[in-house]
Design a protein around this motif. Structure first.
Motif, PDB file in Angstrom:
ATOM      1  N   GLY A   1     -10.686 -16.617 -13.604  1.00  0.00           N
ATOM      2  CA  GLY A   1      -9.660 -17.123 -15.095  1.00  0.00           C
ATOM      3  C   GLY A   1      -7.911 -16.559 -15.369  1.00  0.00           C
ATOM      4  O   GLY A   1      -7.750 -15.878 -16.300  1.00  0.00           O
ATOM      5  N   VAL A   2      -7.898 -16.112 -13.804  1.00  0.00           N
ATOM      6  CA  VAL A   2      -6.519 -15.144 -14.054  1.00  0.00           C
ATOM      7  C   VAL A   2      -4.965 -16.210 -13.367  1.00  0.00           C
ATOM      8  O   VAL A   2      -5.919 -17.177 -12.353  1.00  0.00           O
ATOM      9  CB  VAL A   2      -6.595 -13.913 -12.870  1.00  0.00           C
ATOM     10  CG1 VAL A   2      -4.862 -13.420 -12.620  1.00  0.00           C
ATOM     11  CG2 VAL A   2      -7.524 -12.941 -13.462  1.00  0.00           C
ATOM     12  N   GLU A   3      -3.785 -16.707 -14.118  1.00  0.00           N
ATOM     13  CA  GLU A   3      -3.717 -16.923 -13.324  1.00  0.00           C
ATOM     14  C   GLU A   3      -1.909 -16.416 -13.233  1.00  0.00           C
ATOM     15  O   GLU A   3      -1.715 -15.209 -13.573  1.00  0.00           O
ATOM     16  CB  GLU A   3      -3.180 -17.899 -14.402  1.00  0.00           C
ATOM     17  CG  GLU A   3      -3.693 -18.826 -15.076  1.00  0.00           C
ATOM     18  CD  GLU A   3      -3.770 -20.029 -16.673  1.00  0.00           C
ATOM     19  OE1 GLU A   3      -2.686 -20.228 -16.611  1.00  0.00           O
ATOM     20  OE2 GLU A   3      -4.832 -20.917 -16.934  1.00  0.00           O
ATOM     21  N   HIS A   4      -1.542 -16.865 -12.775  1.00  0.00           N
ATOM     22  CA  HIS A   4      -0.219 -16.148 -12.005  1.00  0.00           C
ATOM     23  C   HIS A   4       1.511 -17.396 -11.912  1.00  0.00           C
ATOM     24  O   HIS A   4       1.081 -18.428 -11.703  1.00  0.00           O
ATOM     25  CB  HIS A   4      -0.232 -16.147 -10.442  1.00  0.00           C
ATOM     26  CG  HIS A   4      -1.820 -15.145  -9.926  1.00  0.00           C
ATOM     27  ND1 HIS A   4      -1.600 -13.892 -10.078  1.00  0.00           N
ATOM     28  CD2 HIS A   4      -2.731 -15.286  -9.694  1.00  0.00           C
ATOM     29  CE1 HIS A   4      -2.837 -13.155  -9.600  1.00  0.00           C
ATOM     30  NE2 HIS A   4      -3.640 -14.419  -9.311  1.00  0.00           N
ATOM     31  N   ARG A   5       2.207 -16.912 -12.277  1.00  0.00           N
ATOM     32  CA  ARG A   5       3.554 -17.315 -12.606  1.00  0.00           C
ATOM     33  C   ARG A   5       4.754 -17.058 -11.741  1.00  0.00           C
ATOM     34  O   ARG A   5       4.460 -15.032 -11.992  1.00  0.00           O
ATOM     35  CB  ARG A   5       3.776 -18.091 -14.071  1.00  0.00           C
ATOM     36  CG  ARG A   5       2.491 -18.261 -15.049  1.00  0.00           C
ATOM     37  CD  ARG A   5       2.876 -20.012 -14.589  1.00  0.00           C
ATOM     38  NE  ARG A   5       2.500 -20.407 -15.059  1.00  0.00           N
ATOM     39  CZ  ARG A   5       0.554 -20.774 -14.512  1.00  0.00           C
ATOM     40  NH1 ARG A   5      -0.149 -20.539 -14.044  1.00  0.00           N
ATOM     41  NH2 ARG A   5      -0.155 -21.578 -15.642  1.00  0.00           N
ATOM     42  N   PHE A   6       5.306 -16.946 -11.235  1.00  0.00           N
ATOM     43  CA  PHE A   6       6.294 -16.343 -10.367  1.00  0.00           C
ATOM     44  C   PHE A   6       7.708 -16.992 -10.684  1.00  0.00           C
ATOM     45  O   PHE A   6       8.375 -18.365 -10.499  1.00  0.00           O
ATOM     46  CB  PHE A   6       6.129 -17.298  -9.088  1.00  0.00           C
ATOM     47  CG  PHE A   6       5.035 -15.734  -8.590  1.00  0.00           C
ATOM     48  CD1 PHE A   6       4.594 -14.763  -8.110  1.00  0.00           C
ATOM     49  CD2 PHE A   6       3.959 -17.002  -8.293  1.00  0.00           C
ATOM     50  CE1 PHE A   6       3.195 -14.773  -7.672  1.00  0.00           C
ATOM     51  CE2 PHE A   6       2.565 -16.714  -8.051  1.00  0.00           C
ATOM     52  CZ  PHE A   6       2.023 -15.327  -7.406  1.00  0.00           C
TER      53      PHE A   6
ATOM     54  N   GLN B   1       1.116 -12.636 -15.142  1.00  0.00           N
ATOM     55  CA  GLN B   1      -0.163 -12.371 -14.980  1.00  0.00           C
ATOM     56  C   GLN B   1      -0.769 -12.891 -16.193  1.00  0.00           C
ATOM     57  O   GLN B   1      -0.876 -12.157 -16.917  1.00  0.00           O
ATOM     58  CB  GLN B   1      -0.468 -11.246 -14.832  1.00  0.00           C
ATOM     59  CG  GLN B   1      -1.973 -11.806 -13.704  1.00  0.00           C
ATOM     60  CD  GLN B   1      -2.729 -10.654 -12.904  1.00  0.00           C
ATOM     61  OE1 GLN B   1      -3.647  -9.523 -13.635  1.00  0.00           O
ATOM     62  NE2 GLN B   1      -2.216 -10.035 -11.698  1.00  0.00           N
ATOM     63  N   GLY B   2      -1.769 -13.891 -16.757  1.00  0.00           N
ATOM     64  CA  GLY B   2      -2.216 -14.194 -17.814  1.00  0.00           C
ATOM     65  C   GLY B   2      -3.778 -14.194 -17.708  1.00  0.00           C
ATOM     66  O   GLY B   2      -4.179 -14.653 -16.097  1.00  0.00           O
ATOM     67  N   ASN B   3      -4.548 -13.033 -17.836  1.00  0.00           N
ATOM     68  CA  ASN B   3      -6.149 -13.551 -17.933  1.00  0.00           C
ATOM     69  C   ASN B   3      -6.700 -14.060 -18.758  1.00  0.00           C
ATOM     70  O   ASN B   3      -6.656 -13.745 -20.394  1.00  0.00           O
ATOM     71  CB  ASN B   3      -6.490 -11.385 -17.538  1.00  0.00           C
ATOM     72  CG  ASN B   3      -7.719 -11.101 -17.550  1.00  0.00           C
ATOM     73  OD1 ASN B   3      -8.488 -12.767 -18.466  1.00  0.00           O
ATOM     74  ND2 ASN B   3      -7.908 -10.478 -16.789  1.00  0.00           N
ATOM     75  N   ARG B   4      -6.790 -15.456 -18.578  1.00  0.00           N
ATOM     76  CA  ARG B   4      -7.836 -15.977 -19.474  1.00  0.00           C
ATOM     77  C   ARG B   4      -8.773 -15.050 -19.914  1.00  0.00           C
ATOM     78  O   ARG B   4      -9.719 -15.579 -21.229  1.00  0.00           O
ATOM     79  CB  ARG B   4      -8.317 -17.571 -19.581  1.00  0.00           C
ATOM     80  CG  ARG B   4      -6.999 -18.529 -18.691  1.00  0.00           C
ATOM     81  CD  ARG B   4      -6.702 -18.657 -20.034  1.00  0.00           C
ATOM     82  NE  ARG B   4      -4.748 -19.020 -19.587  1.00  0.00           N
ATOM     83  CZ  ARG B   4      -4.528 -19.601 -20.536  1.00  0.00           C
ATOM     84  NH1 ARG B   4      -3.967 -19.492 -21.047  1.00  0.00           N
ATOM     85  NH2 ARG B   4      -2.832 -19.185 -19.090  1.00  0.00           N
ATOM     86  N   ARG B   5      -9.720 -14.628 -19.071  1.00  0.00           N
ATOM     87  CA  ARG B   5     -11.220 -13.764 -19.900  1.00  0.00           C
ATOM     88  C   ARG B   5     -10.704 -12.759 -21.000  1.00  0.00           C
ATOM     89  O   ARG B   5     -11.552 -12.518 -22.172  1.00  0.00           O
ATOM     90  CB  ARG B   5     -12.068 -13.115 -18.916  1.00  0.00           C
ATOM     91  CG  ARG B   5     -13.111 -12.482 -18.694  1.00  0.00           C
ATOM     92  CD  ARG B   5     -13.626 -12.252 -17.582  1.00  0.00           C
ATOM     93  NE  ARG B   5     -13.135 -11.023 -16.551  1.00  0.00           N
ATOM     94  CZ  ARG B   5     -13.580 -10.467 -16.460  1.00  0.00           C
ATOM     95  NH1 ARG B   5     -14.434  -9.524 -17.059  1.00  0.00           N
ATOM     96  NH2 ARG B   5     -12.674  -9.438 -15.606  1.00  0.00           N
ATOM     97  N   HIS B   6      -9.678 -11.959 -20.838  1.00  0.00           N
ATOM     98  CA  HIS B   6      -9.196 -11.348 -21.995  1.00  0.00           C
ATOM     99  C   HIS B   6      -8.326 -11.739 -23.023  1.00  0.00           C
ATOM    100  O   HIS B   6      -7.990 -11.158 -23.448  1.00  0.00           O
ATOM    101  CB  HIS B   6      -8.278  -9.803 -21.522  1.00  0.00           C
ATOM    102  CG  HIS B   6      -9.192  -9.211 -20.256  1.00  0.00           C
ATOM    103  ND1 HIS B   6      -8.605  -7.990 -19.437  1.00  0.00           N
ATOM    104  CD2 HIS B   6     -10.884  -8.869 -20.225  1.00  0.00           C
ATOM    105  CE1 HIS B   6     -10.021  -7.687 -18.697  1.00  0.00           C
ATOM    106  NE2 HIS B   6     -10.569  -8.436 -19.087  1.00  0.00           N
TER     107      HIS B   6
ATOM    108  N   PRO C   1       0.229 -19.670 -25.297  1.00  0.00           N
ATOM    109  CA  PRO C   1       0.469 -18.763 -25.851  1.00  0.00           C
ATOM    110  C   PRO C   1      -0.176 -17.939 -25.892  1.00  0.00           C
ATOM    111  O   PRO C   1      -1.134 -17.660 -26.348  1.00  0.00           O
ATOM    112  CB  PRO C   1       0.130 -19.984 -27.632  1.00  0.00           C
ATOM    113  CG  PRO C   1      -0.483 -20.332 -26.873  1.00  0.00           C
ATOM    114  CD  PRO C   1      -0.227 -21.736 -25.426  1.00  0.00           C
ATOM    115  N   LEU C   2      -0.205 -16.997 -24.599  1.00  0.00           N
ATOM    116  CA  LEU C   2      -0.896 -15.517 -24.148  1.00  0.00           C
ATOM    117  C   LEU C   2      -0.268 -14.296 -25.060  1.00  0.00           C
ATOM    118  O   LEU C   2       0.947 -14.481 -24.381  1.00  0.00           O
ATOM    119  CB  LEU C   2      -1.445 -15.042 -23.087  1.00  0.00           C
ATOM    120  CG  LEU C   2      -2.159 -16.597 -22.685  1.00  0.00           C
ATOM    121  CD1 LEU C   2      -2.743 -15.612 -20.952  1.00  0.00           C
ATOM    122  CD2 LEU C   2      -3.666 -16.013 -22.943  1.00  0.00           C
ATOM    123  N   PRO C   3      -1.246 -13.495 -25.929  1.00  0.00           N
ATOM    124  CA  PRO C   3      -0.256 -12.193 -25.933  1.00  0.00           C
ATOM    125  C   PRO C   3      -0.256 -11.582 -25.051  1.00  0.00           C
ATOM    126  O   PRO C   3      -1.054 -12.152 -24.045  1.00  0.00           O
ATOM    127  CB  PRO C   3      -1.458 -11.354 -27.142  1.00  0.00           C
ATOM    128  CG  PRO C   3      -1.954 -12.992 -27.414  1.00  0.00           C
ATOM    129  CD  PRO C   3      -2.633 -13.466 -26.905  1.00  0.00           C
TER     130      PRO C   3
END
Ligand code: COA
Length: 280
Positions: free
Chosen positions: A40-45, A58-63, A89-91
């Motif tokens: 559930g964790v995505e990383h962007r660089f 870092q996006g956490n889809r679970r949270h 669109p993640l807070p």
């Protein structure tokens, strides 16, 4: 999973940001996620010409939240905005609610969704405390009841409600884990509450998680568990104690306020404004 080299680059970027801002830009969960295999964790660089890391998100889809940082020497070049849009669109968390984050959020049409407070107080010297209903957590017999009670007490909480057996096991295996600092309260029917304390390497104490189950609420148990944990931290030599609490959790804020804690810091979650149909 990220390679060791990439993890080190992210940690070096975070250290540069922390030095410039006097605020560490990734929380404990995000640091764990750097070396975990969480799907559930995505990383962007965002990288520069020489492959240096200029920005990381870092996006956490679970949270349902993200964390985002840009190297202090490469700000105001649109990197933060690109990373934000790349994640979707993640807070996004703004630790310390610094001015740059506030302006960045406003420029990206984000509004305050949550406010997490850090409250702190000095610790009194330890005293003889003997509360017969309070004892240390026993992983062999208390794990199931702890997970149920945690889920009940934090059903409304975006992260703590999802605290899993895996989360528990990870923390029980961590260097800072002190079996005597994880207290539970019981009655004839079983577990009624818990207070998990944490002693940081620099000697500061933390109310890591405090909760009472629905059947025990409103009877002063929270105050007793709090006192027992603070006393344990004082016995370990801690002279201050802090904790994280949602500003919207007014009952908890009041409990801590009455116990002598004061707000010393705020983290803000910025997210998209409500759809017009959701507005009152
Ligand atoms: C907040 C942060 C991610 C912004 O990254 P950035 O790459 O500098 O942001 P951008 O260049 O995309 O900025 C977009 C707009 O946000 C606003 N903005 C960003 N930083 C600002 C600042 N210090 N002062 C005023 N406005 C600011 C501006 O309107 C800017 O557009 P402009 O430069 O054309 O005027 C960066 O300062 C950072 O890493 N801070 C520490 C970590 C953090 O707080 N993260 C949480 C973000 S909510």
């Amino acid at each position: 999973m990220l390679s060791r080299q990439v993890v080190d680059q992210v940690l070096a970027l975070a250290a540069a940001v922390a030095e410039a801002d006097r605020e560490y830009p990734l929380n404990e969960d995000a640091r764990f996620a750097l070396t975990s295999n969480d799907a559930g964790v995505e990383h962007r660089f965002e990288r520069g010409g020489t492959d240096d890391l200029l920005g990381y998100a870092q996006g956490n889809r679970r949270h349902g939240t993200a964390q985002l940082l840009v190297h202090p020497e490469h700000r105001r070049q649109g990197i933060g905005t690109r990373l934000l849009h790349d994640l979707g669109p993640l807070p996004v968390w703004a630790f310390g609610d610094l001015d740059a984050a506030h302006h960045f959020a406003t420029a990206n049409h984000l509004v305050e969704k949550r406010r997490l407070l850090i409250m702190q107080r000095p610790l009194d010297p330890p005293v003889e405390l003997d509360d017969p209903d309070i004892r240390p957590f026993d992983p062999a017999s208390d794990t199931e009841a702890f997970l149920v009670l945690n889920a009940e007490a934090f059903a409304w909480h975006p992260e703590q409600a999802h605290f899993s057996r895996n989360d528990l096991d990870t923390r029980l295996g961590d260097d800072w884990y002190d079996p005597a600092g994880f207290l539970v309260s019981t009655d004839a029917e079983g577990l009624t509450g818990f207070h998990w304390t944490k002693r940081h390497p620099d000697g500061r104490g933390e109310v890591y998680i405090l909760a009472t189950g629905p059947r025990a609420q409103g009877q002063g148990l929270g105050r007793r568990l709090l006192a027992a944990g603070l006393n344990h931290l004082a016995e370990q030599g801690c002279t201050t104690v802090h904790l994280y609490v949602e500003a919207a959790n007014t009952r908890a804020v009041e409990l801590y306020d009455r116990a002598g804690f004061a707000v010393v810091h705020s983290d803000v979650l910025y997210g998209p404004p409500p759809e017009p149909s959701q507005e009152p």
